[in-house]
Design an enzyme around this catalytic site. Sequence first.
Site, PDB file in Angstrom:
ATOM      1  N   THR A   1       1.659   1.003  -6.552  1.00 32.91           N
ATOM      2  CA  THR A   1       0.947   0.791  -5.283  1.00 32.91           C
ATOM      3  C   THR A   1       1.100  -0.634  -4.774  1.00 32.91           C
ATOM      4  O   THR A   1       1.225  -1.578  -5.573  1.00 32.91           O
ATOM      5  CB  THR A   1      -0.556   1.094  -5.480  1.00 32.91           C
ATOM      6  OG1 THR A   1      -1.279   0.661  -4.316  1.00 32.91           O
ATOM      7  CG2 THR A   1      -1.139   0.354  -6.680  1.00 32.91           C
TER       8      THR A   1
ATOM      9  N   TYR B   1      -8.546  -0.568  -9.624  1.00 28.36           N
ATOM     10  CA  TYR B   1      -7.452   0.372  -9.351  1.00 28.36           C
ATOM     11  C   TYR B   1      -6.106  -0.359  -9.395  1.00 28.36           C
ATOM     12  O   TYR B   1      -5.181   0.045 -10.095  1.00 28.36           O
ATOM     13  CB  TYR B   1      -7.665   1.049  -7.989  1.00 28.36           C
ATOM     14  CG  TYR B   1      -6.429   1.771  -7.500  1.00 28.36           C
ATOM     15  CD1 TYR B   1      -5.940   2.867  -8.202  1.00 28.36           C
ATOM     16  CD2 TYR B   1      -5.742   1.343  -6.362  1.00 28.36           C
ATOM     17  CE1 TYR B   1      -4.791   3.529  -7.774  1.00 28.36           C
ATOM     18  CE2 TYR B   1      -4.594   1.996  -5.933  1.00 28.36           C
ATOM     19  CZ  TYR B   1      -4.126   3.078  -6.648  1.00 28.36           C
ATOM     20  OH  TYR B   1      -2.982   3.716  -6.236  1.00 28.36           O
TER      21      TYR B   1
END
Length: 327
Positions: free
Chosen positions: A118, A142
Amino acid sequence: MGGTVLVTGGAGYVGAHGCKALSQAGYLPVVYDNFVHGHEEAVRWGPLERGDTADRARLDEVFERHRPVAVMHFAAFTAVGESVADPGKYYRNNVGGTLALLETMAAHKVRRFVFSSTAATYGLPDQVPITEDQPTRPINPYGHSKQMVEQMLLDFEAAHGISSAMMRYFNAAGASPDGDIGEDHDPETHLIPLALDAVTGRRPALTLFGDDYPTPDGTCVRDYIHVGDLADAHVLALDYLAAGGATRAFNLGTGTGVSVREILESVRRVTGHEVPHVVGPRRAGDPPVLVADPSRARAELGWSPRLSDIDTIVATAWAWHQRRGNG
Ligand code: UDP
């Protein structure tokens, strides 16, 4: 090329598109999913094996039965806010689960890995567009969980010869142009589905998180990439690895920034309706601008987005949205 590819999270939004692209390229995708967030109706292109990525015994069985040539690893928790409130859940699943998967791969001598990473690994970037060699300094659990896996992948390459393509997604969006798969998160936090829900009245007016950013119209700028283009990049990454490519990160974005207000304009053009919205405060942790420099993926994977102009993204999402609303 061809052969069996194990696809963790293959019943999810990006994973199901990955399976479809694999199948179209002549591979057999075997979905491995625990259905915490996956949808059974999204498994259409190959066999389904239920299981958790942390379950070594179950993984051994599945590797033994299907003998994959490669693994595409989409399975992960992805909600930034939840990761702040419950970091253990993210480290256990995203890091611990991936470790079990990598150890299974080493044991079964499967040496090609395509990993859903990501842009959240970059945190607050020093410069935009962002190149892959900028430092990774995530600002939430995350992002940290994905960065930790990237580090593990370098170590597993050195020790076990497992080569990985680390795909750093910018803002995945849109739905299959055929209308067979689309975005269906619960809870939904993403801008485009929330804007479409505000148009249909399925949800209240959208809250626009801040219009006082140092950007041209004051709203955050992101790099929206169609989920079908993401899926194509994953298949190309298999070719890269099969040709002996080393472990490497690839930005998956268009290189073009689009503001929140420009998204609302696109939704108006596509649906014919203004998006009911109110301007609220900034959301914690939102950088003003996140835009990819996708040159490496273009040069080394031969990838170029086909479906990622913003009106195409919104139009495919809208078609899916209406279909889902009716079904
Ligand atoms: N956003 C917004 N209202 C919402 C959801 C998102 O204004 O209800 C903004 C958010 O601040 C960000 C952009 O839309 O600038 C994209 O957010 P999203 O959650 O879709 O993706 P992210 O960039 O967080 O991965």
